[in-house]
Design an enzyme around this catalytic site. Structure first.
Site, mmCIF file in Angstrom:
data_model
loop_
_atom_site.group_PDB
_atom_site.id
_atom_site.type_symbol
_atom_site.label_atom_id
_atom_site.label_comp_id
_atom_site.label_asym_id
_atom_site.label_seq_id
_atom_site.Cartn_x
_atom_site.Cartn_y
_atom_site.Cartn_z
ATOM 1 N N GLU A 111 0.805 -1.208 0.000
ATOM 2 C CA GLU A 111 0.000 0.000 0.000
ATOM 3 C C GLU A 111 0.850 1.275 0.000
ATOM 4 O OE1 GLU A 111 -2.878 2.881 0.079
ATOM 5 O OE2 GLU A 111 -2.969 0.780 -0.570
ATOM 6 N N ILE A 160 2.751 60.908 3.227
ATOM 7 C CA ILE A 160 3.126 61.547 4.493
ATOM 8 C C ILE A 160 4.640 61.600 4.584
ATOM 9 C CG2 ILE A 160 2.982 61.403 7.014
ATOM 10 C CD1 ILE A 160 0.282 60.089 6.700
ATOM 11 N N MET A 165 11.049 61.835 11.954
ATOM 12 C CA MET A 165 12.448 62.207 11.661
ATOM 13 C C MET A 165 12.922 63.283 12.620
ATOM 14 S SD MET A 165 12.084 62.269 7.487
ATOM 15 C CE MET A 165 10.527 63.175 7.533
ATOM 16 N N THR A 177 1.012 54.428 8.207
ATOM 17 C CA THR A 177 2.041 55.424 8.489
ATOM 18 C C THR A 177 2.645 55.208 9.871
ATOM 19 O OG1 THR A 177 2.557 57.778 8.409
ATOM 20 C CG2 THR A 177 0.485 57.150 9.484
ATOM 21 N N LYS A 209 18.146 56.647 -0.243
ATOM 22 C CA LYS A 209 18.251 58.029 0.203
ATOM 23 C C LYS A 209 18.588 58.093 1.691
ATOM 24 C CE LYS A 209 15.377 61.034 -1.303
ATOM 25 N NZ LYS A 209 14.151 61.771 -1.581
ATOM 26 N N ASP A 259 13.964 52.194 -1.027
ATOM 27 C CA ASP A 259 15.020 52.889 -0.303
ATOM 28 C C ASP A 259 15.403 52.135 0.959
ATOM 29 O OD1 ASP A 259 13.157 53.598 1.731
ATOM 30 O OD2 ASP A 259 12.515 55.310 0.536
ATOM 31 N N GLY A 319 6.135 53.396 5.219
ATOM 32 C CA GLY A 319 4.976 54.123 5.722
ATOM 33 C C GLY A 319 3.946 54.371 4.642
ATOM 34 N N ASP A 320 3.463 55.606 4.581
ATOM 35 C CA ASP A 320 2.487 56.020 3.574
ATOM 36 C C ASP A 320 3.153 57.000 2.612
ATOM 37 O OD1 ASP A 320 -0.714 56.313 3.053
ATOM 38 O OD2 ASP A 320 0.342 58.191 2.653
ATOM 39 N N PRO A 322 9.418 -8.030 -5.035
ATOM 40 C CA PRO A 322 9.211 -9.443 -5.391
ATOM 41 C C PRO A 322 7.777 -9.736 -5.803
ATOM 42 C CG PRO A 322 10.424 -9.220 -3.321
ATOM 43 C CD PRO A 322 9.913 -7.859 -3.663
#
Length: 474
Positions: A17, A303, A380, A328, A267, A245, A299-300, A38
């Site tokens: 099987e 923005i 930032m 964001t 960047k 980036d 993020g977005d 066999p």
């Protein structure tokens, strides 16, 4: 990984099987099947009688495995299976030994068969039950007739290559499998589906598909790839070239097409290796070649992502441009910190401000909208933490007001730091925060109105003074 089996041998050792189970799997391919045992059970005898496989009943040596694409060892005897595995290794044949994962060079996946489309689901032998559960879900997703549409597409590929220009060919196939032809085929109108495809080939492409390229500004979110939207993933899958980036997590790029070009435009604040003008020119140039371009931004895009400049560059050359929003950093930071950006009776305004000006310049007037009832997210801003603290205190914010400093949000290196505004600069320095960070500060409604020091003039306050003077004059 899929292995081509056309005209190649696949050997199965065993006559019961377990061997029958592996034979059923390989019968779905076009391999030349050889069964060594066999004796054979009735099912395997039937396979041999139908000419679907050959039977080797004699002695097995390493030579039996030589030149085979793969082998399956399923005699039902662990000791014999291990011995046969040794012979296979001598012959250099990769094998699957049933119920002995340590001896397996390959594992057999659960298969969803929509010939010629085949979906293989594997767990490296660790969780076969889970693999079968996933197979059940995929079976539900893919209609039984899907393979027929794929077969038609295969027969028409040469015609498409002759009549449909290369720049729009991928868009053509996307239309076939996602729009009108797929819908017609799914509801049983196969002839109409084929006629629709052939008319599109004759006209040189799918209806409504532009011959030029396009640009999608895609928000990659704060880091974790499971925070991308479904639309963002779709655009990555469709892209011919992706510009990304340093803030985009490498795991996000794993969601893109394997053959898409990836261009790093790393960047860094204060440097000019990849000025924005150069990036604008690159994405426009690639789109003018007829390619689907994705500009992947953390993020977005809208923005503090300089999306406006890239949109203007695309529209100046009449290139279709799409914005795909992302999570964001302010929202992700608040979520990681377990706080809300707004709260009834405490804040009624949310301000998103940047602590770094263009080219990493001096601190902009980023606190001018901060006041009672306001939550401010400073992007930032780690390098400007001292100036932000002094500006807020100068406007009347108590020095014991709490702040949240979220670093590398949703990434493995995430840190959530808290303290008093009076200690903001010291906390940034102590924890050596220099990378991706967001400062969240809530100024409750219950605190006094802000003072506007002469050393940090508020444009909003100046505008209000002008309005009052005009009213008095009137």
């Amino acid at each position: 990984m899929f292995i081509r089996t056309t005209g190649r041998r696949v050997v199965i050792l065993g006559g019961g099987e377990q061997a029958a189970q592996k034979t059923r799997l390989i019968l779905k391919s076009d391999a030349n099947i050889e069964i060594a045992a066999p004796e054979l059970d009735p099912e395997l005898q039937g396979v041999v009688a139908q000419g679907r496989a050959t039977w080797h009943s004699g002695r097995v040596t390493a030579a039996f495995f030589r030149d085979a694409a793969m082998g399956f060892i399923a005699t039902g005897c662990p000791g014999l299976d291990a011995s046969l595995h040794g012979l296979a290794r001598v012959a250099g044949c990769p094998v699957n030994v049933v119920d002995q994962p340590a001896l397996c060079d390959l594992t057999t996946p659960s298969i969803v068969d929509r010939d010629p489309v085949v979906v293989a689901i594997g767990s490296d032998g660790t969780a076969p039950v889970l693999a079968r559960q996933i197979k059940t879900k995929v079976e539900e997703l893919l209609p039984p007739t899907l393979g027929g549409l794929a077969a038609v597409a295969g027969r028409l590929r040469a015609a498409v290559a002759q009549r449909v220009p290369r720049p729009v060919r991928r868009a053509f196939w996307r239309w076939v499998f996602a729009e009108t032809p797929r819908e017609l085929w799914a509801r049983g109108a196969e002839r109409d589906a084929v006629d629709t495809i052939k008319r599109a080939i004759a006209s040189g492409g799918a209806p409504g598909v532009a011959s030029h390229g396009s640009i999608a500004l895609v928000g990659a979110g704060p880091g974790a790839r499971d925070l991308l939207t479904l639309r963002a993933v779709a655009r990555l899958q469709e892209a011919d070239v992706i510009f990304y980036d340093r803030l985009v997590d490498p795991e996000v790029l794993e969601l893109a097409r394997r053959d898409a070009d990836r261009v790093y435009v790393g960047k860094v604040v204060g440097t000019s290796a990849w000025p924005q003008e150069r990036i604008n020119a690159l994405i426009v140039s690639e789109a003018l070649k007829g390619r689907r371009v994705v500009r992947l931004k953390s993020g977005d895009p809208g923005i503090f992502g300089r999306a406006g400049e890239e949109i203007a560059a695309a529209r100046a050359r009449n290139i279709p441009v799409e914005i795909v929003p992302g999570v964001t950093a302010a929202c992700a930071a608040a979520a990681s910190a377990g706080t809300s950006l707004t709260e009834r009776g405490v804040t009624n305004s949310l301000v998103l401000a940047t602590g770094t000006g263009a080219h990493g310049g001096v601190l902009p007037d980023c606190v001018r909208l901060s006041g009672p009832g306001t939550s401010t997210a400073f992007y930032m801003a780690a390098r400007q933490s001292g100036a932000i603290r002094e500006a807020l205190l100068g406007r009347g914010l108590p020095d014991d007001t709490p702040f949240t400093l979220a670093v590398d949000v949703t990434k493995p290196t995430e840190r959530i730091l808290r303290g008093r505004v009076a200690d903001l600069e010291e906390v940034v320095a102590e924890h050596q925060v220099t990378g991706c960070a967001v400062i969240l500060i809530t100024w409750p409604l219950t605190l006094t109105a802000p003072r506007v020091p002469a050393s940090f003039p508020s444009r909003a306050a100046s505008a209000l003074d002008d309005d009052l003077r005009l009213s008095a004059t009137a």
